[in-house]
Design a protein around this motif. Structure first.
Motif, PDB file in Angstrom:
ATOM      1  N   ASN A  90       0.827  -1.212   0.000  1.00 25.39           N
ATOM      2  CA  ASN A  90       0.000   0.000   0.000  1.00 25.39           C
ATOM      3  C   ASN A  90       0.857   1.257   0.000  1.00 25.39           C
ATOM      4  N   GLY A  91       2.053   1.127   0.562  1.00 25.15           N
ATOM      5  CA  GLY A  91       2.955   2.271   0.549  1.00 25.15           C
ATOM      6  C   GLY A  91       3.606   2.529   1.887  1.00 25.15           C
ATOM      7  N   ILE A  92       4.384   3.591   1.919  1.00 23.82           N
ATOM      8  CA  ILE A  92       5.146   3.970   3.105  1.00 23.82           C
ATOM      9  C   ILE A  92       4.223   4.696   4.082  1.00 23.82           C
ATOM     10  N   CYS A  93       4.308   4.320   5.346  1.00 21.70           N
ATOM     11  CA  CYS A  93       3.342   4.793   6.347  1.00 21.70           C
ATOM     12  C   CYS A  93       3.157   6.304   6.319  1.00 21.70           C
ATOM     13  N   HIS A  94       4.244   7.069   6.242  1.00 21.25           N
ATOM     14  CA  HIS A  94       4.133   8.529   6.316  1.00 21.25           C
ATOM     15  C   HIS A  94       3.363   9.088   5.122  1.00 21.25           C
ATOM     16  N   ARG A  95       3.636   8.560   3.952  1.00 26.01           N
ATOM     17  CA  ARG A  95       2.960   9.021   2.737  1.00 26.01           C
ATOM     18  C   ARG A  95       1.490   8.597   2.739  1.00 26.01           C
ATOM     19  N   VAL A  96       1.228   7.335   3.080  1.00 22.39           N
ATOM     20  CA  VAL A  96      -0.147   6.825   3.061  1.00 22.39           C
ATOM     21  C   VAL A  96      -0.986   7.505   4.140  1.00 22.39           C
ATOM     22  N   HIS A  97      -0.396   7.722   5.301  1.00 18.19           N
ATOM     23  CA  HIS A  97      -1.154   8.373   6.375  1.00 18.19           C
ATOM     24  C   HIS A  97      -1.509   9.804   5.975  1.00 18.19           C
ATOM     25  N   LEU A  98      -0.581  10.488   5.305  1.00 19.29           N
ATOM     26  CA  LEU A  98      -0.859  11.835   4.823  1.00 19.29           C
ATOM     27  C   LEU A  98      -2.038  11.829   3.853  1.00 19.29           C
ATOM     28  N   GLU A  99      -2.055  10.867   2.938  1.00 18.36           N
ATOM     29  CA  GLU A  99      -3.111  10.794   1.930  1.00 18.36           C
ATOM     30  C   GLU A  99      -4.467  10.407   2.523  1.00 18.36           C
ATOM     31  N   ARG A 100      -4.468   9.474   3.445  1.00 16.94           N
ATOM     32  CA  ARG A 100      -5.719   8.842   3.865  1.00 16.94           C
ATOM     33  C   ARG A 100      -6.275   9.286   5.214  1.00 16.94           C
TER      34      ARG A 100
END
Length: 316
Positions: free
Chosen positions: A60-70
């Motif tokens: 799904n991706g890197i935690c920091h990037r995915v958390h920012l998006e979602r």
């Protein structure tokens, strides 16, 4: 640290986490290379479901990037078991990195205690010139503070230059604040924040949080982005910052683009545009790490992924 956190929660007998939202990411040990990795992933997924935690599968991706998006929301507080958690400060969220046991305690309902940080104001003016990136803003700051100048401090960005930065650019700067030793980095939540959240289908999560210049800043650092040149940190410290022009001609063996700091669609599109129709030098290993599945889909749809692959890049 996910496995450690869950084992601690099981030991103290927590049935459901007490937080508004908890998300478990598998973005480090992602390859199921043997039965232990597979078993670990299965445990992480099943225990998350049991405890009421959202589980983000490998890929799904890197935690920091995915958390920012979602999930990142202006005005909320985030505690994450990784030092680059302050990435979410790009949208006006107070995001702090902490240890696994601290996370487990918070998820079980205990408060998180910390020494009150100082607030260092970072005043941004101007706008980025061609070939100058948000990473150069972060490196410029590092050249002023060093790797310990942010210890015990929160970096708060303000000034008319902020409006000239996109959320992904702000995320790069907030992410890199960790290299100063800062507790967190935070940007205002403004119209640019709203525009980006709306693009993510989360416009309803936006609230306006302006950051005017505060008289109570413990100190202020000013950066005129219009005057910045491309910067680079030399081995073996992110604080050893010089202008790229000063080290031109030094041979390199490996180039890694992406990961949690520079992995947006914008970042990878620039790299692909430079490489289009060219080949990576035979003595150089080039890796590309998209920050999230969303970014990977975007560069695939635009054709940029094909350009990177054709140039000889290795996609991670």
């Amino acid at each position: 640290t996910g496995t450690l956190v869950y084992m601690f929660l099981e030991t103290i007998g927590i049935e459901k986490v007490k937080t508004k939202l908890s998300v478990s990411y598998v973005d480090h040990n992602t390859l199921q290379t043997d039965s232990r990795s597979s078993d670990s992933h299965l445990y992480l997924q099943t225990i998350a479901s049991k405890l009421g935690v959202i589980f983000s599968k490998p890929g799904n991706g890197i935690c920091h990037r995915v958390h920012l998006e979602r999930f990142a929301r202006p005005g909320w507080t985030l505690l994450g078991s990784d030092s680059h958690t302050p990435t979410a400060g790009a949208v006006g969220m107070l995001a702090i990195g902490a240890g696994g046991i601290d996370l487990a305690a918070v998820m079980s309902g205990e408060p998180y205690h910390m020494r009150m940080p100082e607030v260092l104001g970072v005043k941004l003016t101007g706008r980025l010139a061609p070939w100058v990136s948000a990473k150069d803003v972060a490196l410029s700051l590092l050249s002023k503070t060093g790797v310990k100048g942010g210890l015990g401090k929160i970096l708060e960005y303000f000034g008319e230059g902020v409006k000239n930065l996109t959320v992904p650019e702000r995320a790069t700067i907030a992410n890199m604040g960790t290299e100063t030793g800062a507790t967190s980095s935070i940007f205002p939540s403004d119209e640019e924040t709203y525009r980006w959240l709306r693009m993510q289908g989360r416009g309803k999560d936006w609230v306006s949080i302006p950051t005017p210049e505060r008289p109570e800043y413990n100190d202020i650092i000013e950066i005129n982005m219009s005057k910045l040149e491309p910067m680079i940190a030399l081995p073996h410290s992110p604080g050893k910052v010089v202008k790229v022009s000063e080290v031109e001609g030094i041979e390199v063996q490996q180039v890694c683009i992406g990961s949690c700091t520079n992995s947006s669609n914008h970042d990878l599109t620039i790299a692909a545009s430079i490489l289009k129709g060219k080949k990576v030098h035979p003595n150089i290993d080039l890796t590309i790490s998209p920050g999230s599945r969303q970014v990977l889909k975007a560069i695939a749809k635009s054709g940029m992924l094909a350009d990177l692959i054709a140039a000889g890049a290795r996609i991670l």
